[in-house]
Design a protein around this motif. Structure first.
Motif, PDB file in Angstrom:
ATOM      1  N   GLN A   1      -6.405  -1.210   7.172  1.00 23.95           N
ATOM      2  CA  GLN A   1      -7.005  -1.828   8.354  1.00 23.95           C
ATOM      3  C   GLN A   1      -7.933  -2.967   7.947  1.00 23.95           C
ATOM      4  OE1 GLN A   1      -8.694   0.948  11.086  1.00 23.95           O
ATOM      5  NE2 GLN A   1      -9.673  -0.603  12.356  1.00 23.95           N
ATOM      6  N   SER A   2      -8.772  -2.723   6.954  1.00 22.31           N
ATOM      7  CA  SER A   2      -9.710  -3.749   6.519  1.00 22.31           C
ATOM      8  C   SER A   2      -8.985  -4.933   5.879  1.00 22.31           C
ATOM      9  CB  SER A   2     -10.707  -3.146   5.532  1.00 22.31           C
ATOM     10  OG  SER A   2     -11.743  -4.043   5.235  1.00 22.31           O
ATOM     11  N   LEU A   3      -7.974  -4.655   5.069  1.00 21.72           N
ATOM     12  CA  LEU A   3      -7.232  -5.726   4.405  1.00 21.72           C
ATOM     13  C   LEU A   3      -6.399  -6.527   5.395  1.00 21.72           C
ATOM     14  CD1 LEU A   3      -6.189  -3.683   1.257  1.00 21.72           C
ATOM     15  CD2 LEU A   3      -7.715  -5.663   1.258  1.00 21.72           C
TER      16      LEU A   3
ATOM     17  N   VAL B   1       0.873  -1.170   0.000  1.00 19.42           N
ATOM     18  CA  VAL B   1       0.000   0.000   0.000  1.00 19.42           C
ATOM     19  C   VAL B   1       0.912   1.222   0.000  1.00 19.42           C
ATOM     20  CG1 VAL B   1      -1.819   1.273   1.189  1.00 19.42           C
ATOM     21  CG2 VAL B   1      -1.813  -1.229   1.249  1.00 19.42           C
ATOM     22  N   VAL B   2       0.865   2.007  -1.076  1.00 14.49           N
ATOM     23  CA  VAL B   2       1.799   3.116  -1.239  1.00 14.49           C
ATOM     24  C   VAL B   2       1.046   4.349  -1.721  1.00 14.49           C
ATOM     25  CG1 VAL B   2       3.759   1.594  -1.728  1.00 14.49           C
ATOM     26  CG2 VAL B   2       2.358   2.441  -3.615  1.00 14.49           C
ATOM     27  N   GLY B   3       1.720   5.490  -1.663  1.00 12.38           N
ATOM     28  CA  GLY B   3       1.087   6.715  -2.123  1.00 12.38           C
ATOM     29  C   GLY B   3       1.891   7.937  -1.734  1.00 12.38           C
ATOM     30  N   SER B   4       1.253   9.075  -1.833  1.00 12.22           N
ATOM     31  CA  SER B   4       1.894  10.370  -1.662  1.00 12.22           C
ATOM     32  C   SER B   4       2.439  10.574  -0.255  1.00 12.22           C
ATOM     33  CB  SER B   4       0.886  11.468  -1.988  1.00 12.22           C
ATOM     34  OG  SER B   4       1.411  12.734  -1.678  1.00 12.22           O
ATOM     35  N   ARG B   5       3.569  11.288  -0.178  1.00 13.47           N
ATOM     36  CA  ARG B   5       4.077  11.731   1.123  1.00 13.47           C
ATOM     37  C   ARG B   5       3.275  12.925   1.644  1.00 13.47           C
ATOM     38  NH1 ARG B   5       8.531   9.387  -1.120  1.00 13.47           N
ATOM     39  NH2 ARG B   5      10.028   8.410   0.312  1.00 13.47           N
TER      40      ARG B   5
ATOM     41  N   ALA C   1       7.416   5.908   4.922  1.00 14.02           N
ATOM     42  CA  ALA C   1       7.503   7.332   4.620  1.00 14.02           C
ATOM     43  C   ALA C   1       6.345   8.078   5.264  1.00 14.02           C
ATOM     44  CB  ALA C   1       7.489   7.544   3.101  1.00 14.02           C
ATOM     45  N   LEU C   2       6.462   9.401   5.279  1.00 15.37           N
ATOM     46  CA  LEU C   2       5.354  10.228   5.727  1.00 15.37           C
ATOM     47  C   LEU C   2       4.167  10.045   4.793  1.00 15.37           C
ATOM     48  CD1 LEU C   2       7.259  13.564   6.523  1.00 15.37           C
ATOM     49  CD2 LEU C   2       6.515  11.801   8.147  1.00 15.37           C
ATOM     50  N   GLY C   3       2.986  10.405   5.254  1.00 15.74           N
ATOM     51  CA  GLY C   3       1.808  10.358   4.392  1.00 15.74           C
ATOM     52  C   GLY C   3       1.177   8.996   4.314  1.00 15.74           C
ATOM     53  N   VAL C   4       0.941   8.533   3.093  1.00 22.89           N
ATOM     54  CA  VAL C   4       0.199   7.289   2.865  1.00 22.89           C
ATOM     55  C   VAL C   4       0.893   6.088   3.489  1.00 22.89           C
ATOM     56  CG1 VAL C   4      -0.448   5.631   1.057  1.00 22.89           C
ATOM     57  CG2 VAL C   4      -1.085   8.036   0.830  1.00 22.89           C
ATOM     58  N   ASP C   5       2.220   6.010   3.376  1.00 25.36           N
ATOM     59  CA  ASP C   5       2.943   4.857   3.942  1.00 25.36           C
ATOM     60  C   ASP C   5       2.673   4.733   5.441  1.00 25.36           C
ATOM     61  OD1 ASP C   5       4.008   4.794   1.402  1.00 25.36           O
ATOM     62  OD2 ASP C   5       6.075   4.540   2.065  1.00 25.36           O
ATOM     63  N   GLY C   6       2.867   5.835   6.157  1.00 23.05           N
ATOM     64  CA  GLY C   6       2.650   5.797   7.591  1.00 23.05           C
ATOM     65  C   GLY C   6       1.214   5.458   7.942  1.00 23.05           C
ATOM     66  N   ALA C   7       0.251   6.022   7.196  1.00 23.76           N
ATOM     67  CA  ALA C   7      -1.162   5.738   7.451  1.00 23.76           C
ATOM     68  C   ALA C   7      -1.469   4.267   7.209  1.00 23.76           C
ATOM     69  CB  ALA C   7      -2.036   6.617   6.562  1.00 23.76           C
ATOM     70  N   ALA C   8      -0.856   3.673   6.177  1.00 26.65           N
ATOM     71  CA  ALA C   8      -1.093   2.251   5.887  1.00 26.65           C
ATOM     72  C   ALA C   8      -0.563   1.372   7.009  1.00 26.65           C
ATOM     73  CB  ALA C   8      -0.434   1.878   4.554  1.00 26.65           C
ATOM     74  N   HIS C   9       0.646   1.663   7.492  1.00 27.03           N
ATOM     75  CA  HIS C   9       1.177   0.897   8.624  1.00 27.03           C
ATOM     76  C   HIS C   9       0.279   1.045   9.850  1.00 27.03           C
ATOM     77  CE1 HIS C   9       4.869  -0.198   6.621  1.00 27.03           C
ATOM     78  NE2 HIS C   9       5.268   1.045   6.481  1.00 27.03           N
ATOM     79  N   GLU C  10      -0.171   2.271  10.114  1.00 28.74           N
ATOM     80  CA  GLU C  10      -1.033   2.512  11.270  1.00 28.74           C
ATOM     81  C   GLU C  10      -2.337   1.725  11.155  1.00 28.74           C
ATOM     82  OE1 GLU C  10      -0.481   3.931  14.027  1.00 28.74           O
ATOM     83  OE2 GLU C  10       0.991   5.545  13.804  1.00 28.74           O
TER      84      GLU C  10
ATOM     85  N   ALA D   1      -6.015   5.404   3.053  1.00 28.04           N
ATOM     86  CA  ALA D   1      -4.897   4.480   3.243  1.00 28.04           C
ATOM     87  C   ALA D   1      -5.064   3.689   4.534  1.00 28.04           C
ATOM     88  CB  ALA D   1      -3.578   5.257   3.257  1.00 28.04           C
ATOM     89  N   ALA D   2      -5.405   4.391   5.613  1.00 34.23           N
ATOM     90  CA  ALA D   2      -5.564   3.720   6.904  1.00 34.23           C
ATOM     91  C   ALA D   2      -6.747   2.761   6.884  1.00 34.23           C
ATOM     92  CB  ALA D   2      -5.737   4.757   8.006  1.00 34.23           C
TER      93      ALA D   2
END
Length: 367
Positions: free
Chosen positions: A140-142, A121-125, A154-163, A135-136
């Motif tokens: 979360q659902s997946l 899951v990737v995207g904009s910083r 990374a900041l942005g989408v990466d961090g939200a996906a991990h969260e 992203a989050a």
């Protein structure tokens, strides 16, 4: 890993001028690194240029200190590992790519590397607020459906996906472009600690490697190579996320993209991917169906697991017909922020709700 084995692989990695392709050619010609370094330098001439063979004859400057630093790092925590191309634990999906790393430095749970279903899951910083929420919510659902979420810290989408993956109690894997003795960006230090506890941090770069610009596009090939597919949440036309998507396509992996507003620069990369054949997805279920994975806990699309939600009618009643702020909606519905954002996203995709300047939302009059 025995000291001699670690030293042989690390010397292969750290020798100046010896790139990954040439190193793999040496491995193919002579076998394990211990065998390579045991041979006289003139025996390498058929594989490397003579000038490089001469440079390879001695360990690089500072090698003993680097070896000792890696030994100390490994000894400090039994959750730290070094995995080489010759290690049976090396991820098969990454081994099958055109340019697999020589070594993987891992901090965390090794079962994250062995997970059979990984999705990037990737995207904009610099995502829009809605992009970060998407992203989050998707991650979360997946993750709740059993996928390991792979991203780049990374900041942005990466961090939200991990969260999002952590919030679901799922597994997440962070592939970074520095040595594992540092966290970049530094504001993700706490996130990195939580990822180590619930998944793993991974790097192909030795300890001490700073956040060099050229390392991050290289890191993207590892993110794509580890994953059965890549979901791009938001991306500008000139974006590292599009590099990851292109690499995923070249590796025969699925690419998914979430559409957005035609007026948002952060949506143009996703729209370009969709025009090029990426799968347009509006919910986590769309991803699961495309990957032919059953969702064991069907939910309203985009709704995070285990959180209460209002019905569509109740939410529309709370919206009323005038512009309303998110804070006002939270007060009216009593929903958690993530649950409310997920339901608003669904209504927005249906054309029932529109986003307005100033963070306001409003029902769209139906003709």
């Amino acid at each position: 890993m025995p000291r001699d084995e670690l030293a042989a692989w690390l010397r292969l990695l750290l020798t100046p001028g010896l790139g990954r392709t040439t190193a793999r050619q040496l491995l193919a010609a002579f076998g394990l690194p211990e065998t390579i370094w045991a041979r006289p330098s003139d025996s390498w001439d058929g594989v490397v240029e003579s000038s490089l063979a001469k440079a390879m004859a001695w360990p690089p400057e500072g090698f003993d200190a680097a070896l000792s630093a890696h030994e100390r790092w490994l000894a400090q925590d039994n959750a730290r590992h070094v995995i080489t191309l010759a290690d049976p634990r090396y991820p098969a999906s990454l081994l099958d790519t055109a340019d697999p790393p020589l070594m993987l430095f891992v901090h965390g749970r090794l079962d994250a590397l062995a997970h059979p279903q990984r999705l990037a899951v990737v995207g904009s910083r610099n995502p829009t607020p809605q992009g970060a929420q998407n992203a989050a919510a998707f991650a979360q659902s997946l993750a709740a459906s059993g996928l390991c979420i792979v991203s780049g810290l990374a900041l942005g989408v990466d961090g939200a996906a991990h969260e999002g993956a952590l919030r679901a109690g799922g597994v997440t894997l962070a592939v970074v472009g520095t040595g594992l003795d540092r966290v970049y960006p530094s504001r993700h230090r706490d996130l990195a600690h939580r990822i180590v506890a619930q998944g793993a941090m991974l790097s192909e770069y030795p300890l001490g490697t700073p956040p060099l610009a050229q390392n991050f596009p290289q890191r993207n090939r590892v993110i794509a190579g580890l994953s059965m597919g890549t979901l791009v949440v938001e991306a500008a036309l000139q974006s590292g996320s599009l590099i990851t998507a292109r690499l995923a396509t070249e590796q025969g992996r699925e690419v998914f993209a979430i559409p957005g507003s035609i007026h948002s620069p952060q949506s143009r990369g996703c729209h370009a991917l969709i025009r090029q054949g990426a799968k347009l997805v509006e919910s986590a279920q769309d991803v699961l169906e495309e990957l032919r994975l059953a969702d064991p806990t069907p939910r309203t699309d985009g709704d995070p697991p285990t959180q209460a939600c209002a019905t569509e009618g109740e939410l529309l009643d709370a919206l009323g017909h005038d512009p309303v702020s998110l804070d006002a909606l939270l007060a009216r519905t009593g929903l958690p922020t993530s649950a409310l954002q997920a339901q608003l996203l669904e209504l927005e995709l249906q054309g029932v709700v529109a986003r307005l300047p100033g963070g306001l939302v409003q029902r769209v009059a139906q003709g």
